[in-house]
Structures are given as structure tokens and as C-alpha cells.
Design an enzyme around this catalytic site. Sequence first.
Site, mmCIF file in Angstrom:
data_model
loop_
_atom_site.group_PDB
_atom_site.id
_atom_site.type_symbol
_atom_site.label_atom_id
_atom_site.label_comp_id
_atom_site.label_asym_id
_atom_site.label_seq_id
_atom_site.Cartn_x
_atom_site.Cartn_y
_atom_site.Cartn_z
ATOM 1 N N LYS A 1 -11.135 -7.838 12.637
ATOM 2 C CA LYS A 1 -10.181 -7.114 11.794
ATOM 3 C C LYS A 1 -10.856 -5.927 11.115
ATOM 4 O O LYS A 1 -10.350 -4.806 11.119
ATOM 5 C CB LYS A 1 -9.581 -8.071 10.761
ATOM 6 N N CYS B 1 -5.968 -0.668 3.479
ATOM 7 C CA CYS B 1 -6.962 -1.341 4.341
ATOM 8 C C CYS B 1 -8.184 -0.506 4.728
ATOM 9 O O CYS B 1 -9.303 -0.995 4.639
ATOM 10 C CB CYS B 1 -6.288 -1.840 5.603
ATOM 11 N N GLU C 1 -4.010 -9.670 10.316
ATOM 12 C CA GLU C 1 -2.782 -8.906 10.542
ATOM 13 C C GLU C 1 -3.133 -7.511 11.037
ATOM 14 O O GLU C 1 -3.994 -6.854 10.480
ATOM 15 C CB GLU C 1 -2.031 -8.815 9.208
ATOM 16 N N ALA D 1 -11.687 -3.296 13.803
ATOM 17 C CA ALA D 1 -10.512 -2.556 14.292
ATOM 18 C C ALA D 1 -10.151 -1.455 13.290
ATOM 19 O O ALA D 1 -9.947 -0.296 13.670
ATOM 20 C CB ALA D 1 -9.330 -3.506 14.495
ATOM 21 N N ASN E 1 -3.702 -10.586 -2.111
ATOM 22 C CA ASN E 1 -4.508 -9.370 -2.036
ATOM 23 C C ASN E 1 -5.991 -9.657 -2.292
ATOM 24 O O ASN E 1 -6.345 -10.572 -3.022
ATOM 25 C CB ASN E 1 -3.973 -8.297 -2.982
ATOM 26 N N ARG F 1 -0.168 17.920 6.485
ATOM 27 C CA ARG F 1 0.257 16.992 7.545
ATOM 28 C C ARG F 1 0.666 17.708 8.826
ATOM 29 O O ARG F 1 1.215 17.086 9.731
ATOM 30 C CB ARG F 1 1.423 16.147 7.037
ATOM 31 N N ALA G 1 -4.902 15.322 12.709
ATOM 32 C CA ALA G 1 -5.641 15.761 11.521
ATOM 33 C C ALA G 1 -4.720 15.683 10.316
ATOM 34 O O ALA G 1 -3.518 15.909 10.417
ATOM 35 C CB ALA G 1 -6.117 17.194 11.725
HETATM 36 C C1 UDX Z 1 -2.926 -8.181 1.055
HETATM 37 C C2 UDX Z 1 -4.369 -7.696 1.188
HETATM 38 O O1 UDX Z 1 -4.523 -6.539 0.418
HETATM 39 C C3 UDX Z 1 -4.761 -7.409 2.593
HETATM 40 O O2 UDX Z 1 -6.142 -7.233 2.675
HETATM 41 C C4 UDX Z 1 -4.430 -8.527 3.449
HETATM 42 O O3 UDX Z 1 -4.663 -8.170 4.791
HETATM 43 C C5 UDX Z 1 -3.044 -9.037 3.219
HETATM 44 O O4 UDX Z 1 -2.757 -9.259 1.858
HETATM 45 P P1 UDX Z 1 -0.646 -6.905 0.814
HETATM 46 O O5 UDX Z 1 0.323 -7.908 1.314
HETATM 47 O O6 UDX Z 1 -0.399 -5.479 1.159
HETATM 48 O O7 UDX Z 1 -2.080 -7.120 1.414
HETATM 49 O O8 UDX Z 1 -0.914 -7.134 -0.739
HETATM 50 P P2 UDX Z 1 0.115 -7.134 -1.933
HETATM 51 O O9 UDX Z 1 1.311 -6.333 -1.572
HETATM 52 O O10 UDX Z 1 -0.664 -6.841 -3.146
HETATM 53 O O11 UDX Z 1 0.622 -8.650 -1.997
HETATM 54 C C6 UDX Z 1 -0.137 -9.741 -2.406
HETATM 55 C C7 UDX Z 1 0.753 -10.702 -3.204
HETATM 56 O O12 UDX Z 1 0.033 -11.899 -3.492
HETATM 57 C C8 UDX Z 1 1.217 -10.148 -4.558
HETATM 58 O O13 UDX Z 1 2.629 -10.125 -4.610
HETATM 59 C C9 UDX Z 1 0.617 -11.123 -5.580
HETATM 60 O O14 UDX Z 1 1.459 -11.362 -6.686
HETATM 61 C C10 UDX Z 1 0.444 -12.382 -4.747
HETATM 62 N N1 UDX Z 1 -0.555 -13.330 -5.283
HETATM 63 C C11 UDX Z 1 -1.789 -12.910 -5.620
HETATM 64 C C12 UDX Z 1 -0.207 -14.682 -5.433
HETATM 65 O O15 UDX Z 1 0.925 -15.067 -5.155
HETATM 66 N N2 UDX Z 1 -1.165 -15.554 -5.888
HETATM 67 C C13 UDX Z 1 -2.415 -15.154 -6.241
HETATM 68 O O16 UDX Z 1 -3.230 -15.985 -6.661
HETATM 69 C C14 UDX Z 1 -2.732 -13.781 -6.101
HETATM 70 C C1 UDX Z 2 -3.812 0.111 9.200
HETATM 71 C C2 UDX Z 2 -3.977 -0.360 10.646
HETATM 72 O O1 UDX Z 2 -3.387 0.599 11.527
HETATM 73 C C3 UDX Z 2 -3.344 -1.720 10.843
HETATM 74 O O2 UDX Z 2 -3.585 -2.201 12.156
HETATM 75 C C4 UDX Z 2 -3.925 -2.678 9.821
HETATM 76 O O3 UDX Z 2 -3.295 -3.955 9.917
HETATM 77 C C5 UDX Z 2 -3.772 -2.143 8.411
HETATM 78 O O4 UDX Z 2 -4.349 -0.843 8.309
HETATM 79 P P1 UDX Z 2 -1.846 1.208 7.778
HETATM 80 O O5 UDX Z 2 -2.910 1.496 6.782
HETATM 81 O O6 UDX Z 2 -0.615 0.529 7.318
HETATM 82 O O7 UDX Z 2 -2.431 0.294 8.956
HETATM 83 O O8 UDX Z 2 -1.391 2.577 8.470
HETATM 84 P P2 UDX Z 2 -2.014 3.528 9.608
HETATM 85 O O9 UDX Z 2 -0.892 3.953 10.460
HETATM 86 O O10 UDX Z 2 -3.154 2.920 10.286
HETATM 87 O O11 UDX Z 2 -2.474 4.818 8.781
HETATM 88 C C6 UDX Z 2 -3.557 4.786 7.878
HETATM 89 C C7 UDX Z 2 -3.804 6.165 7.313
HETATM 90 O O12 UDX Z 2 -4.360 7.034 8.299
HETATM 91 C C8 UDX Z 2 -2.554 6.866 6.790
HETATM 92 O O13 UDX Z 2 -2.837 7.544 5.596
HETATM 93 C C9 UDX Z 2 -2.227 7.851 7.894
HETATM 94 O O14 UDX Z 2 -1.494 8.946 7.443
HETATM 95 C C10 UDX Z 2 -3.611 8.243 8.368
HETATM 96 N N1 UDX Z 2 -3.656 8.743 9.756
HETATM 97 C C11 UDX Z 2 -3.338 7.925 10.795
HETATM 98 C C12 UDX Z 2 -4.024 10.062 9.995
HETATM 99 O O15 UDX Z 2 -4.319 10.817 9.067
HETATM 100 N N2 UDX Z 2 -4.072 10.512 11.294
HETATM 101 C C13 UDX Z 2 -3.760 9.718 12.354
HETATM 102 O O16 UDX Z 2 -3.818 10.204 13.499
HETATM 103 C C14 UDX Z 2 -3.377 8.384 12.098
#
Ligand code: UDX
Ligand code: UDX
Length: 465
Positions: free
Chosen positions: A222, A278, A163, A225, A93, A444, A270
Site C-alpha cells: 500500500k 494519503c 484500500e 503503490a 484515521n 490545473r 502536471a
Molecule cells: C483513514 C486513514 O486516514 C487512511 O490512512 C486509511 O487508509 C483509512 O482510514 P479516512 O476514512 O479518509 O482514512 O479517514 P477519516 O475520514 O478521518 O475517517 C476516520 C473515522 O474514524 C472518523 O470518522 C473518526 O471519527 C473515526 N474514529 C476514529 C473512530 O470511530 N474511532 C476511533 O477510535 C478513531
Molecule cells: C490516492 C491513490 O490513488 C489511491 O489508490 C489510494 O487508495 C489513496 O491515495 P487519492 O489521494 O484519493 O488516492 O487521489 P489521487 O487521484 O491519487 O490524487 C492524488 C493527488 O495527486 C491529487 O491532488 C491530484 O490532483 C494529484 N494528481 C494526480 C496530479 O497532480 N496529477 C496526476 O496526474 C494525478
Amino acid sequence: MKKITKICCIGAGYVGGPTMSVIAKQCPEIKVTVVDINKNRIDQWNTANLDELPIYEPGLKEIVGERRGKNLFFSTEVDKAIDEAEMIFISVNTPTKIYGKGKGQAADLKFIELCARNIAKVAKDDKIVVEKSTLPVRTAQTIQNILDNTGNSVKFDILSNPEFLAEGTAIDDLLNADRVLIGGNDTPSGQAAKDALSAVYEHWLPKERILQTNVWSSELSKLVANAFLAQRVSSINTISALCEKTDANIQEISRAIGFDSRIGPKFLNASVGFGGSCFQKDILNLVYIARSYGLNEVADYWEQVIIANDYQKSRFADNIISSLYNTISGKKIIIYGWAFKKDTNDTRESAAIAVADALLEEQAEIIVYDPKVSEERIYADLDYLNTRSPEENRRLLKVAKNPMEATQNAHAIAILTEWDEFKNYDWKTIYNQMLKPAFVFDGRRLLDNDTMESIGFNYYKIGQS
Ligand code: UDX
Ligand code: UDX
């Protein structure tokens, strides 16, 4: 080109876990080891009962059940996995910094740096290091410097492979990715590394969808996007406020503009505001980078996406307060949904947290029900805000196991996550159990106006007057 036989992924989170599971499924001859410093998390990934995996994602438990122990392993032996692998993904993270320079905006790279130092220490032969975490532009250079200056003269090629999966649909997004982005150097070894990673994805994706770029473009793509996606949500949400003042209907507007093929129909729902790990983090990052180059107009432009999102959340909470006659102290308000979107147990930056906090400030009595989020998580999210003491949070807010029971004598219900099950509740019985007038605030746009109004509810739907 080097053929990859062993992959290690550091970080068994929402990104690392599902991504590696899909690679293991699609590449049975590659041994995939996911490591994490958090022993508890690894134990959960190894649990016999697949319903207790640390992450809920439709389709995930089936894949873990199929591949675990065969070519998919979860372990805390970080050094061993690094040593064995030819390719190492970093998927730890990168939270927004909460201290020092760039506080509140820049990404905290301390975990990335720790990983790089660890790889440098352990590696005895050449490695391809893949950044999977979302990172500020030019992080690859930092990783390269650490590896080159602290390693045992081993050669490292750094790739950026952001990702794009969305939670709740992660497995499908991985299996049917619109595109995979691989950034790397244009040197012969950089090209070989890009091709090696491309070959992994070519097990299941057509080559045309695998785009190769330079490292900086990949890293920045990234952020861009996510900024564009979040901007669409904020754009439609600002218009939802206007619809509520006029007789326009936000759904009709989304549909009308979405038919324009240049605009397209997706991401125009909306809502009470976007959440997730993210969007906010990446935009803050983009804003920070732009400002650090003196591009204040660019920074201000993107910052507005976040400001509009904060406005949407507070607007929703304010509307609840004013509809309940400007006083909600001691009133029982039910929150349906705590996750930031449906089909995930992730709550990071969820709009529900901000709405609940605003209602608690007015001394409302809140009951939360979410089908997948634990009580522990809900309290942790509130305590993290530091608005009031943990005792106060537990006194004012309770977590319900039964969504129907919770509505006894309630003044209002706020729907904050679009879980499908909310649509199928017996709303007539709920109405009968509530105090009258009974209010439903639908953040929602999940329910049907006519049905709700004919039952007798005072029904508010975001984006409709
Ligand atoms: C994270 C980032 O938030 C995101 O920006 C990126 O795109 C992908 O990695 P996510 O997988 O959702 O996203 O994070 P999280 O669920 O917090 O997992 C990260 C894991 O890394 C945790 O389980 C944590 O324990 C581990 N970690 C962290 C290690 O193993 N070593 C470290 O030094 C720090
Ligand atoms: C996002 C990106 O879509 C993905 O490509 C990237 O790798 C990580 O960040 P995520 O955050 O997992 O993914 O979910 P996403 O479906 O994008 O929704 C993000 C937030 O926007 C949610 O709270 C969702 O409810 C909200 N949303 C999405 C809306 O309120 N309206 C929409 O039309 C779409």
C-alpha cells in the site's frame, strides 16, 4: 470456510463509508454496520436528505439510499456491532504524528490501538479483524499482540486489506477494482480468514484480481503503490518547471512519454502539487521506516518526492507574486477550488492551503470559491497551520458563494482544483469585471490558452512558458 453474515466497520470516514456501502450493495445477504465514535458524523450518514451525507462521492448517495436500513446501518453503538460481527474492519484515521518520537513522519497509531483494545474487551467469539487503514509495516503484529494478551481467550485472525480507492472515483474504483490485496498468515486459520474475505469480494470481482500475500507484503504494498503514484506526479511537476523556462510544453511531453507502453499515460498531469490524505503521509511513513532500519539512501530517495511537491506549491505562489509586480499586499486574488482534487469535498493536504497561506503572508486579500467545500472547513485548514491568528485569517480571506460575483475588481484568479464547472464559466464577463491587466494562474491546466489570451487575460498555465 466460515461464511460471513455480519460485518462491522469501525470508522465512517472517506474509506469506511464508501467501501462498506459497496459491500452492502454487492452482498445483500450480509448485514453491514458502520460505527464511529463521532455521533455527528453518524447522524449525517443517517440523514433523510441524501445530499447531506458527510462525504461527497459521485454515486455514493444512490447506494446509501438503496441499502440503508436494509443491510447497511450507521451507528454509534460500537460494542454491539463488534459483538455481533464475524468480521471487523478497522478503518480509523492514522494521521502523521505531531508529537514525540517520529514526529512529523511516523503514523500515529493511537486510534488503531484503541480499536484493538476495544475489540479484545467486547469479543466473546472468534473474529476476523481486517486492517483497512493504511499502516506502517508490522502493525498487524501489534494488533495481534494486543488482541491475544487482553482478550477473553477468543481467537483472532488479523488480515491486511489495504484500500486503493481514489477519492472522487471511489465507487467506480471499488466496483471495478484493478486488484484487491489480502494479506494474512499462512496457518490453516489464517488461510481460512483470507478465503472468507476473498469470498466477500468474489460477489462482484473475478477471483484472479484478488491477490493473497503475507501480511507484511500487503501492508508495504500500500505504501509503495502510493509512493510510486506520487513519484510520477512529482516527476512530471519537476519537468513542468523546466518547460516554463524553455519552449517545451508539458502536455506534449506527457503525451509523448505516455505513449511508451512501459511508462503508460496515467498520472502524468502536471499540477500545482499533489494533495490528499494519503500520498504525503504514506511517503513520510516509508521514509521513517527506511531510516529506522538505517537505510538512509532509500529514505532520502523517497523524501525527494515530497520536497519536489513542496517546491511546486511554493513555485506557483512565487510566480503569482512576481507576476503581480512583486507586491500583492491589498490586492484581491480569487482562488477557484480548495479541494485537493475535483469531485470530492476533502481538503486534506490540498495544494490550495499552502498557496493561500503563502499569499496571505504577503497580505493579499483572498476570496475562495469551491463548489463543495464548506467555509468552516476552509478556515479550519488555515487555522491549523498556525501561521497567523484565526482573526487575521478571517480578516484577509473570505469565502464566496457566487464564483462570478467574487471576481468584481479582482487583480488575479488562481485555479487550484480542476472542477469541471470552471471550464464553463463566462470568462469574457469575468474579464470585464476584473481590474486590468487581468491575470489568471492556471494550476490545473484547465483552460485553453488561445481563448483566454484572445479575451485579453494575462494567462499563465503550469508547464508552459
Ligand atoms: C483513514 C486513514 O486516514 C487512511 O490512512 C486509511 O487508509 C483509512 O482510514 P479516512 O476514512 O479518509 O482514512 O479517514 P477519516 O475520514 O478521518 O475517517 C476516520 C473515522 O474514524 C472518523 O470518522 C473518526 O471519527 C473515526 N474514529 C476514529 C473512530 O470511530 N474511532 C476511533 O477510535 C478513531
Ligand atoms: C490516492 C491513490 O490513488 C489511491 O489508490 C489510494 O487508495 C489513496 O491515495 P487519492 O489521494 O484519493 O488516492 O487521489 P489521487 O487521484 O491519487 O490524487 C492524488 C493527488 O495527486 C491529487 O491532488 C491530484 O490532483 C494529484 N494528481 C494526480 C496530479 O497532480 N496529477 C496526476 O496526474 C494525478
